[in-house]
Scaffold this active site. Structure first.
Site, PDB file in Angstrom:
ATOM      1  CD  GLU A  13     106.632  52.004  61.146  1.00 13.49           C
ATOM      2  OE1 GLU A  13     107.709  52.515  60.754  1.00 13.49           O
ATOM      3  OE2 GLU A  13     105.696  52.679  61.595  1.00 13.49           O
ATOM      4  CG  ASP A 123     106.316  53.818  57.991  1.00  9.83           C
ATOM      5  OD1 ASP A 123     106.575  52.917  57.162  1.00  9.83           O
ATOM      6  OD2 ASP A 123     105.199  53.982  58.505  1.00  9.83           O
ATOM      7  CE1 TYR A 340      99.420  51.630  56.802  1.00  8.03           C
ATOM      8  CE2 TYR A 340     100.113  53.919  56.738  1.00  8.03           C
ATOM      9  CZ  TYR A 340      99.958  52.736  57.434  1.00  8.03           C
ATOM     10  OH  TYR A 340     100.328  52.666  58.738  1.00  8.03           O
ATOM     11  CB  CYS A 836      43.337  84.423  73.697  1.00  5.59           C
ATOM     12  SG  CYS A 836      44.702  85.176  74.601  1.00  5.59           S
TER      13      CYS A 836
END
Length: 923
Positions: A13, A123, A340, A836
């Site tokens: 392959e 494969d 791989y 404040c």
DNA sequence: GCAAGGTC
């Protein structure tokens, strides 16, 4: 032993497999191995001798690079305007070797002619079997009487490869058929929906994707479900309604340290119950230790690494995108440093030389010493790796294959990824971390609390796997029966939070779970969403849909289709399995699936108004002439003038409709249509009288006010000459549009959305402040903030500026973000004047301004689109009051009294925990 | 200009 050697063509392959297999087989052949170039520069040819079951063979080994062929429509249907997209469900398709693979085909043909056998080393999965048949087609095209075999191997190791060579089988056509079906379905669905939605929407709206380019609104059976996951989570967040809850917390500090106890009830949403319990505890605050448990706990190392896990971990640890991870991993693999990188396998085969892989790393300056300890039996650090339960039968888990301390041509990312692969592998063969955990349970006034402590006894794999952590905190010693007074006892409030946006790791998990894509393609689908501007990714690798992505999903969702959900893909997967097992045939699956999808496509087209409506929520209408209302390019009849091309339905740039020869400008044959047409669609009905045929009839829709009252607005007509109604209307109304904007749609009726910020798309149909239609944010009568505030300081989210005038002193209030446990991320304004103390939560301003809180954010089913899409801003304002006394703190998180009054003195201005009359509790 | 799947 046989005499004459058979010449065998072997095809793998990919080049790396051809090389590995050739090396393994040639070693036994004894005659060595010769290498020569093929026609393709990447796919070399290896030659050697080998015995297959007592048959002498002269082996010629070469490779392809994945699929050798592509599937596409016949030339006639390739152009976007060449046909009605619905025709793509029957249009002929063909498989062919694309230009860039022609050299590989030539090598195969040339070698096949000289060989008697063909052995396929692809494969061992469905795609591999399909590629095998592509190779077979090419090779038998050159030599028809090849003897064809398949080698089945699950790893590139000596024993497996020889076994495969000695036990050749025949290829499995069913596996290949399954892939053929998948390819054809993907192509037809993808192309039809992509052409349809692109042609419908891209010119109908002003879609600014930030750069000059041809907008393609693609649809694919993998990319859309992936987008669906992102949008679904986004909607979940929008629909979240925060809910306030209360929890009692307790801590105790002694000489040995501090223990934090959590309430075993967790939390209560009912304030009244929480305060009653809290009061009980503060009345009798003595804690009694009722249980002390000690136990050993293990934290296990991860399974061996496969592709998805590599991508997830690289994203989590390094914030690397899955696409970049695969690119870097591929380069490391090509250079021989890691195995791989595209593998599903997370289980090492028993034959793997695990110790050998560890041995390769002992020289490393950072993790080398750890590798040495692993190999030392006395260290007792070794443990055989766990089995993750996945095996693709083709590749081992990702592991280091060559030692390196970093190469000169590596980027930081190469070094990081290599480190991850090595550390992960070393962790896999290590003992788990061991901790001694202590749990202490106490009772205060009948309420149970618990504290946990952990001492790490052995870090083991954590020593090398720096990405995992296991926090340990020591608890002071407690004995059952011991009593103490808590150092603090608090009633804390919290608020439920929506889930976070999906991270890249989350998205990969969703896809993996639903079977969207493969380990080798998942990152591609994610990248495609970013490339198509359907989604964006922030610095924390979290994904949000863009307006475009959300509009598309919303459009299909409103149609009632689950085209954006993973089920379609799952069903297709199930069908593919059925084909590969032989329980269904390829043609059965194709026929049924395409029939259903075509029906769905036609239905979606009928309901296209839903898509247009959804888009209109986010984008402005454009005045460009569009093909959206006309199935432009659809063939109507053969051209009688040139007799070579077909004539197709078209709209000219000024909006006129006509049926013209597709060979224009070579052939200028044209039939003009009346200007009063609002929609036109070529049907499959053929005119029974007009010739030369077939002449397809066109379904017209006329604008009521532009044709005489005695004519119907809907008309199925023919342009072949037989249709008197069409001829009369053309004569009466003339040709060309009455209004230059083309279709005239979107020209009234609906309010045109206005843009607030140049360069962004408008989604503001309503005021961003009060969610009411009819006025803008600036003109909102209920706005609390300074109306002169510049526009650029507020965003699409309907939020306020970073400054407000103080309600008490008129001075400037500055916006800040809370970072306390209970209000983390919540924005507030604080007065900057010294004397404040004015303070206000941003969401409480929004509540006040809208009167009833922000419009309910949209979840599935609740489709009111509001400009402010925040799920926040509901509920009461929350504050904190505290009473400090001698290091003992009792705090309630309820700023405003919700109901009732102090239980102790009856004063409604405070609660009992802050009551001055309250009995003090001393530590 | 379109899909998804291999692979360089």
């Amino acid at each position: 032993m046989s005499g004459r050697a058979i010449r065998v063509l072997n095809v793998a392959e990919k080049p790396s497999v051809a090389k590995s297999v050739a090396e393994i087989l040639s070693r036994r052949g004894g005659g060595g191995m010769r290498v020569r170039d093929g026609r393709s520069r990447y796919n070399r040819v290896f030659e050697f001798e080998y015995m297959i079951r007592n048959q002498r063979c002269f082996m010629v080994m070469t490779s392809v690079t994945g699929h050798l062929m592509e599937l596409d429509f016949d030339e006639r249907y390739k152009k976007w305007h060449s046909c009605d997209p619905a025709a793509l469900y029957q249009a002929p398709v063909r498989k062919f070797v694309p230009q860039d693979k022609l050299d590989i085909r030539r090598t195969l043909e040339e070698e096949a002619r000289k060989c008697e056998w063909l052995v396929l080393w692809l494969d061992c999965d469905r795609e591999g079997e399909n590629i095998a048949y592509e190779v077979i087609e090419v090779c038998t095209g050159a030599k028809s009487n090849l003897n064809i075999y398949r080698a089945h191997f699950s790893a590139l190791i000596e024993r497996e490869i020889h076994e495969a060579a000695q036990n050749l089988v025949r290829p499995n056509k069913l596996f290949a058929d399954a892939v053929d079906a998948r390819q054809e379905i993907d192509l037809r669905i993808g192309a039809s929906f992509t052409r349809f939605q692109t042609m419908l929407l891209k010119d109908a709206f002003i879609i600014d994707l930030g750069e000059e380019r041809n907008i393609v609104l693609s649809y694919g059976p993998c990319q859309f479900p992936t987008l669906g996951f992102i949008v679904e989570r986004y909607w979940e967040i929008q629909a979240h309604e925060p809910e306030e809850f209360w929890t009692v917390n307790c801590s105790h500090t002694s000489e040995e340290g501090t223990a934090s106890f959590t309430w075993l009830r967790g939390h209560l949403f009912d304030y009244a119950s929480a305060i009653v319990i809290y009061e009980m505890c503060t009345e009798e605050p003595t804690a009694t230790v009722i249980n002390v448990k000690n136990h050993e706990k293990f934290k296990y190392p991860p399974h061996p690494l496969n592709t998805i896990e590599l991508q997830k971990r690289a994203s989590r640890y390094y914030r690397m995108s899955s696409e970049h991870t695969m690119k870097v991993a591929e380069e490391l693999y090509q250079a021989g440093f890691i195995s791989y990188p595209r593998t599903e396998t997370d289980n090492f085969s028993p034959n793997t030389d695990l110790a050998g892989i560890v041995r390769d790393q002992v020289e490393h300056p950072v993790w080398g010493p750890y590798a040495q300890r692993l190999l030392d039996p006395d260290a007792r650090l070794w443990r055989n790796p766990s089995n993750g339960g996945h095996d693709d039968k083709a590749h081992p888990p990702i592991h280091p294959t060559k030692f390196s301390t970093g190469q000169s041509n590596w980027t930081q990312d190469h070094a990081k990824l290599y480190e991850l692969v090595v550390r992960h592998f070393l962790a896999c063969v290590s003992q788990p971390a061991v901790g001694a955990e202590t749990t202490v349970e106490i009772d205060i006034a009948g309420e149970l609390f618990q504290a946990n402590g952990r001492a790490i006894i052995a870090k083991n794999y954590l020593d090398v796997y720096r990405f995992d952590s296991w926090g340990g905190s020591l608890l002071p010693t407690y004995t059952v029966g011991q009593q103490f007074i808590p150092t603090s006892l608090t009633l804390d409030s919290g608020v439920t939070r929506p889930p976070p946006l999906l991270s890249e790791a989350d998205l990969l998990s969703c896809m993996d779970k639903a079977g969207i894509g493969t380990d080798a393609t998942m990152h591609d689908h994610i990248k495609k969403l970013l490339d198509r501007c359907y989604a964006t990714k922030d610095a924390n690798t979290r994904f949000s849909p863009t307006n475009l992505g959300e509009a598309l999903v919303m459009g299909y969702d409103d149609m009632g289709y689950e085209l954006w959900k993973p089920y379609l893909r799952s069903m297709m997967e199930a069908d593919m399995r059925a084909v590969s097992m032989g329980t269904k045939t390829k043609s059965q699956v194709l026929e049924i699936c395409l029939q259903q999808m075509k029906a769905c496509f036609l239905d979606a087209r009928t309901n296209k108004a839903k898509l247009l409506d959804a888009m209109q929520l986010f984008f402005q209408r454009s005045n460009r002439p569009q093909g959206g209302d006309v199935n432009q390019g659809a063939v109507v009849r053969p051209c009688g003038a040139c007799c070579e091309s077909d004539m197709a339905l078209k709209r000219t740039p000024n909006g006129s409709l006509m049926v013209g020869c597709m060979s224009y400008p070579l052939c200028r044959n044209v039939v003009w249509l009346p200007g009063s047409i609002s929609e036109a669609s070529v049907t499959n009905n053929i005119c029974p009288t007009c010739t030369p045929g077939p002449v397809f009839m066109i379904q017209f829709k006329f604008r009521r006010l532009e044709i005489p009252p005695n004519y119907d607005v809907d008309h199925l007509g023919c342009i072949g000459g037989c249709d008197t109604i069409l001829r009369e209307l053309t004569e009466m109304c003339g040709r060309g549009p009455k209004n230059s904007a083309g279709t005239g749609r979107g020209q009234g009726g609906r309010e045109t959305p206005r843009s607030t910020t140049s360069g962004t798309h408008s989604r503001l149909l309503f005021c961003t402040n009060c969610n009411q239609p009819g006025h803008s944010f600036d003109d909102c009568p209920s706005r609390f903030v300074n109306p002169r505030m510049p526009q650029s300081t507020h965003s699409n989210n309907g939020r306020y500026s970073d400054q407000l005038p103080c309600r008490q002193c008129g001075g400037p209030c500055v916006q800040r973000t809370a970072n306390t446990e209970n209000n983390r991320g919540r924005k507030f304004y604080k007065c900057q004047s010294e004397n404040c103390g004015f303070f206000i939560w941003e969401d409480s301003i929004l509540d006040n301004a809208t009167g009833q809180g922000v419009g309910r954010a949209r979840g599935r089913g609740a489709r009111t689109v509001t400009a402010s899409r925040s799920g926040r801003g509901r509920g009461r304002a929350r504050g904190q009051r505290s009473a400090n006394s001698d290091g003992v703190t009792f705090v309630t998180a309820t700023g405003e009294p919700v109901s009732g009054r102090c239980f102790i003195c009856g004063d409604p201005s405070h609660f009992a925990n802050t009551c001055p009359e309250r009995v003090r509790v001393d530590a």
